[in-house]
Design a protein around this motif. Sequence first.
Motif, PDB file in Angstrom:
ATOM      1  N   VAL A 134       0.895  -1.203  -0.061  1.00 47.03           N
ATOM      2  CA  VAL A 134      -0.168  -0.045  -0.219  1.00 47.03           C
ATOM      3  C   VAL A 134       0.758   1.354  -0.037  1.00 47.03           C
ATOM      4  N   PHE A 135       1.958   1.181   0.893  1.00 48.05           N
ATOM      5  CA  PHE A 135       2.806   2.403   0.685  1.00 48.05           C
ATOM      6  C   PHE A 135       3.410   2.689  -0.631  1.00 48.05           C
ATOM      7  N   LYS A 136       3.857   1.696  -1.227  1.00 51.06           N
ATOM      8  CA  LYS A 136       4.203   2.004  -2.694  1.00 51.06           C
ATOM      9  C   LYS A 136       3.254   2.516  -3.475  1.00 51.06           C
ATOM     10  N   SER A 172       0.725   9.875  -4.415  1.00 51.58           N
ATOM     11  CA  SER A 172      -0.778  10.766  -3.758  1.00 51.58           C
ATOM     12  C   SER A 172      -0.366  11.370  -2.432  1.00 51.58           C
ATOM     13  N   ILE A 173       0.391  10.578  -1.598  1.00 52.52           N
ATOM     14  CA  ILE A 173       0.760  11.265  -0.289  1.00 52.52           C
ATOM     15  C   ILE A 173       1.538  12.470  -0.635  1.00 52.52           C
ATOM     16  N   GLY A 174       2.441  12.364  -1.734  1.00 55.70           N
ATOM     17  CA  GLY A 174       3.584  13.487  -1.855  1.00 55.70           C
ATOM     18  C   GLY A 174       2.675  14.546  -2.325  1.00 55.70           C
ATOM     19  N   VAL A 176      12.972  14.887  -1.245  1.00 55.76           N
ATOM     20  CA  VAL A 176      12.863  14.138  -0.159  1.00 55.76           C
ATOM     21  C   VAL A 176      11.957  13.113  -0.643  1.00 55.76           C
ATOM     22  N   LEU A 177      10.629  13.274  -1.118  1.00 52.84           N
ATOM     23  CA  LEU A 177       9.744  12.417  -1.662  1.00 52.84           C
ATOM     24  C   LEU A 177      10.373  11.560  -2.728  1.00 52.84           C
ATOM     25  N   LYS A 178      10.863  12.429  -3.660  1.00 55.94           N
ATOM     26  CA  LYS A 178      11.787  11.474  -4.786  1.00 55.94           C
ATOM     27  C   LYS A 178      12.530  10.359  -4.350  1.00 55.94           C
ATOM     28  N   VAL A 179      13.502  10.854  -3.264  1.00 54.11           N
ATOM     29  CA  VAL A 179      14.233   9.731  -2.549  1.00 54.11           C
ATOM     30  C   VAL A 179      13.597   8.677  -2.247  1.00 54.11           C
ATOM     31  N   ILE A 180      12.373   8.843  -1.343  1.00 58.81           N
ATOM     32  CA  ILE A 180      11.770   7.762  -0.516  1.00 58.81           C
ATOM     33  C   ILE A 180      11.012   7.020  -1.677  1.00 58.81           C
ATOM     34  N   GLU A 181      10.444   7.760  -2.699  1.00 56.98           N
ATOM     35  CA  GLU A 181       9.927   6.888  -3.860  1.00 56.98           C
ATOM     36  C   GLU A 181      11.041   6.037  -4.523  1.00 56.98           C
ATOM     37  N   LYS A 182      12.159   6.343  -4.709  1.00 52.66           N
ATOM     38  CA  LYS A 182      13.232   5.712  -5.376  1.00 52.66           C
ATOM     39  C   LYS A 182      13.539   4.435  -4.774  1.00 52.66           C
ATOM     40  N   ARG A 183      13.742   4.708  -3.309  1.00 53.66           N
ATOM     41  CA  ARG A 183      14.074   3.633  -2.411  1.00 53.66           C
ATOM     42  C   ARG A 183      13.119   2.659  -2.037  1.00 53.66           C
ATOM     43  N   SER A 184      11.808   3.069  -2.171  1.00 50.05           N
ATOM     44  CA  SER A 184      10.717   2.105  -2.136  1.00 50.05           C
ATOM     45  C   SER A 184      10.306   1.285  -3.233  1.00 50.05           C
ATOM     46  N   SER A 185      11.403   1.616  -4.252  1.00 54.91           N
ATOM     47  CA  SER A 185      11.070   0.624  -5.614  1.00 54.91           C
ATOM     48  C   SER A 185      11.424  -0.815  -5.255  1.00 54.91           C
ATOM     49  N   VAL A 186      12.078  -1.062  -3.972  1.00 58.07           N
ATOM     50  CA  VAL A 186      12.474  -2.084  -3.664  1.00 58.07           C
ATOM     51  C   VAL A 186      11.276  -3.227  -3.541  1.00 58.07           C
ATOM     52  N   TRP A 187      10.349  -2.798  -3.222  1.00 57.69           N
ATOM     53  CA  TRP A 187       8.768  -3.515  -3.041  1.00 57.69           C
ATOM     54  C   TRP A 187       8.210  -3.763  -4.193  1.00 57.69           C
ATOM     55  N   ARG A 188       8.446  -3.298  -5.147  1.00 54.47           N
ATOM     56  CA  ARG A 188       7.815  -3.685  -6.716  1.00 54.47           C
ATOM     57  C   ARG A 188       7.942  -5.085  -6.873  1.00 54.47           C
TER      58      ARG A 188
END
Length: 214
Positions: free
Chosen positions: A138-140, A145-147, A202-214
């Motif tokens: 869900v976070f991914k 939208s949260i951004g 900051v949001l782009k960095v978080i989004e990039k790191r969250s790509s591990v959950w793809r």
Amino acid sequence: MIQYIEQILPALLSGTKMTLSIFFWTLICSIPLGAVLALGLVSKFKPLVWLLNLYDWLMRGTPLLLQLIFVFYGLPVIGIIFERYDAALFAFILNYTAYFAEIFRGGFQSVPRGQFESACVLRLSYGQTIRKIIIPQVFKIVLPSIGNEVINLVKDSSLVYVIGLGDLLRAGNVATARDVTLLPLVLVGIIYLALTAICTIVLKVIEKRSSVWR
């Protein structure tokens, strides 16, 4: 001009501190509350769903400015009195919790039902399923939208001027009215642009790191 900027900068930075305080505590409180409310919105307990939908409709269907005025000026009529800062924070948390709840609800509903069934096969409890399987997905899904809401929050924080809080925009307005120049408002705009730029990075960095959950 440089001397004038140096003269008004302390007041603007003091206002920025108030703006960041509203921004920070609203995020810290409303995101987890939104996730919890989203679980209620997708539950099978109809009275709870109806109640939460009513709350969501009220918060998202009325302007945040009106909610601020109501909390600070309206609630004292029935004996509920807030200090200016507490009133602003309360109204912001109520408002943004509703928006985050709707975002998280969409995220929860987009997760395939088979994920829950697989968790049952693995004998995971409901809490373990939500925490270890559903939430990361869900976070991914909801991160973009949260951004958007985070960026909106930076700008919406300027609304606290209506109840007399000394935020960034109020500091700029005071300096503009006193000195009859638009330079303070130009500086206010630059500071807001800087804040939104930092949040975007900051949001782009978080989004990039969250790509591990793809």
